[in-house]
Design an enzyme around this catalytic site. Structure first.
Site, short mmCIF file in Angstrom:
data_model
loop_
_atom_site.label_atom_id
_atom_site.label_comp_id
_atom_site.label_asym_id
_atom_site.label_seq_id
_atom_site.Cartn_x
_atom_site.Cartn_y
_atom_site.Cartn_z
N TYR A 143 0.87 -1.10 0.01
CA TYR A 143 0.03 0.13 0.09
C TYR A 143 0.89 1.38 -0.06
O TYR A 143 0.42 2.45 -0.21
CB TYR A 143 -0.82 0.02 1.27
CG TYR A 143 -1.92 -1.17 1.25
CD1 TYR A 143 -2.55 -1.69 0.08
CD2 TYR A 143 -2.64 -1.40 2.35
CE1 TYR A 143 -3.25 -2.73 -0.04
CE2 TYR A 143 -3.86 -2.54 2.40
CZ TYR A 143 -4.03 -3.10 1.07
OH TYR A 143 -4.91 -4.13 1.32
N ASP A 227 -2.70 -18.20 1.54
CA ASP A 227 -3.93 -18.58 1.00
C ASP A 227 -4.59 -19.91 1.77
O ASP A 227 -5.64 -20.02 1.98
CB ASP A 227 -3.82 -19.28 -0.54
CG ASP A 227 -2.44 -20.11 -0.95
OD1 ASP A 227 -1.62 -19.79 0.33
OD2 ASP A 227 -2.38 -20.39 -1.91
#
Ligand code: NAD
Length: 370
Positions: A143, A227
């Site tokens: 970010y 994941d």
């Protein structure tokens, strides 16, 4: 008697002032009934500050935040300010606070109170008694990484770029927060990345492993791909004690964990900075939810997320674990007694207003005594 604790209270907009009013009743209860004494300063932030001063966070309020022992924040924003220029939008006030206070570790607990287990989207037995903590790195990673932007290529097509980047100190300082938390909790840390496909993830894994071996051999450390972690959170969430992960994966995984607990109105959070030479750590505490303009002013909001944020403030900024326990027990008992604000209403329970929920909490605290 311990010195007074300086607490800056920024209620903000929408339901922020309503939920904060109930928390302030509890602060008052602690001030009168427990060993701790508070010096509370209240200031405007967000849209309320824009209306009063033309900016969502004044320099004076920022100075108050930097001088305070801890900051308790409500929520900001609402349709009234949606069309303002980007730089003076209510959310900018919060982002500036986080940046100036250098709050790099975001703590998001996912706790399922026994009375709320059936409100989860998962089967009751999977979440009953769940008590885990996600530590998300908040000021680095994709970010913020450079280069970033959108560029036009010679053939006229465009390319969007963001960069995932972490340094050793950034990884070690957030991992240290997770290890320290685990020491006070269940003694387990699960570090989450994608070291199978990302070099930054590989560095993350190596640094966390090294820090764990050097300084926290008593903590059980496990590594997991992000994941798989998402899958494990909905398959068997109770396997986790403390999860530590980067900004991007933490953003996703903490929202996923939040839904295990049933309601936005129940979720607290903390954002912590570094410990200075005097052993002091900056901290800002706020509910996960926003200003809920759809129910603002109706005495309907659930004050528990803000109250549980205050409990985190007592625990992590003021080292008052027993006082934090008192609040969490009061919440547990009030819920077990059947009290529900509209957002967590269930069949055969008593639907109550924000202020009646506050009354019930104070009665419960009185029962537990001082
Ligand atoms: P929101 O969290 O304010 O509301 C989402 C839904 O949850 C709404 O239906 C609301 O009524 C309900 N809800 C939220 N908190 C509740 C509570 N304590 N009790 C009962 N119900 C509750 O999110 P949104 O609607 O996307 O955003 C509304 C405004 O809040 C926007 O201006 C947004 O920018 C701002 N916002 C601020 C923060 C913050 O201050 N940290 C965070 C998120 C959103």
């Amino acid at each position: 008697m311990s010195a007074n604790k300086k607490m800056l209270v920024l209620a903000g907009d929408g339901i922020g002032p309503e939920t904060m009013a109930q928390v302030m009743r509890v602060v008052d209860w602690f001030d009168k009934r427990r060993a701790v004494r508070f010096d509370v300063i209240e200031r405007k932030v967000g849209g309320a500050a824009y209306d009063a001063y033309g900016t969502p966070l004044t320099d004076e309020t920022l100075a108050d935040a930097l001088a305070a022992d801890a900051v308790l924040f409500g929520a900001v924003g609402g349709p009234k300010w949606d069309d303002l220029p980007f730089e003076v939008r209510p959310e900018r006030g919060l982002l500036r606070l986080r940046k100036e206070m250098d709050l790099y570790a975001n703590l998001r607990p996912a706790i399922v109170f026994p009375a709320m287990a059936e409100a989860s989207s998962l089967k009751q037995e999977l979440v009953e008694g769940l008590d885990m903590m996600i530590v998300r790195e908040l000021t680095g990673g994709i970010y913020f990484g450079e280069p970033r932007g959108i560029e036009t290529l010679p053939d006229g097509s465009r390319r969007g770029i963001n960069t995932q980047v972490y340094t050793t100190p950034e990884i070690r300082r957030v991992a240290r927060v997770a290890f320290e938390l685990a020491r006070k909790r269940g003694g387990k840390v699960c570090s989450v990345e994608k070291s199978n496909v990302m070099e930054s993830g590989q560095l993350w894994r190596e640094e966390v492993q090294k820090l764990g071996a050097e300084e926290y051999p008593d903590i059980e450390l496990k590594h997991m791909y992000a994941d798989n972690c998402a899958m494990q959170l909905v398959r068997e969430p109770k396997q986790f004690d403390v999860i530590v992960t980067d900004n991007l994966f933490g953003d996703l995984l903490s929202d996923c964990a939040a839904m295990l607990t049933g309601s936005l109105g129940m979720l607290p959070s903390a954002s912590l900075g570094d410990i200075d030479d005097n052993g002091f750590r900056r901290g800002l505490y706020e509910p996960v939810h926003g200003s809920a303009p759809d129910i603002a002013g109706k005495d309907m909001a659930n004050p528990l997320a803000t109250l549980l944020s205050f409990a985190m403030l007592l625990r992590y900024s003021f080292d008052l674990g027993e006082d934090a326990d008192l609040i969490e027990l009061a919440v547990k008992n009030v819920l077990a007694g059947g009290m529900r604000t509209a957002d967590i209403m269930q069949p055969r329970k008593a639907r109550v207003s924000t202020s009646v929920m506050g009354d019930s909490l104070l009665m419960e605290l009185d029962k537990q005594g001082a």
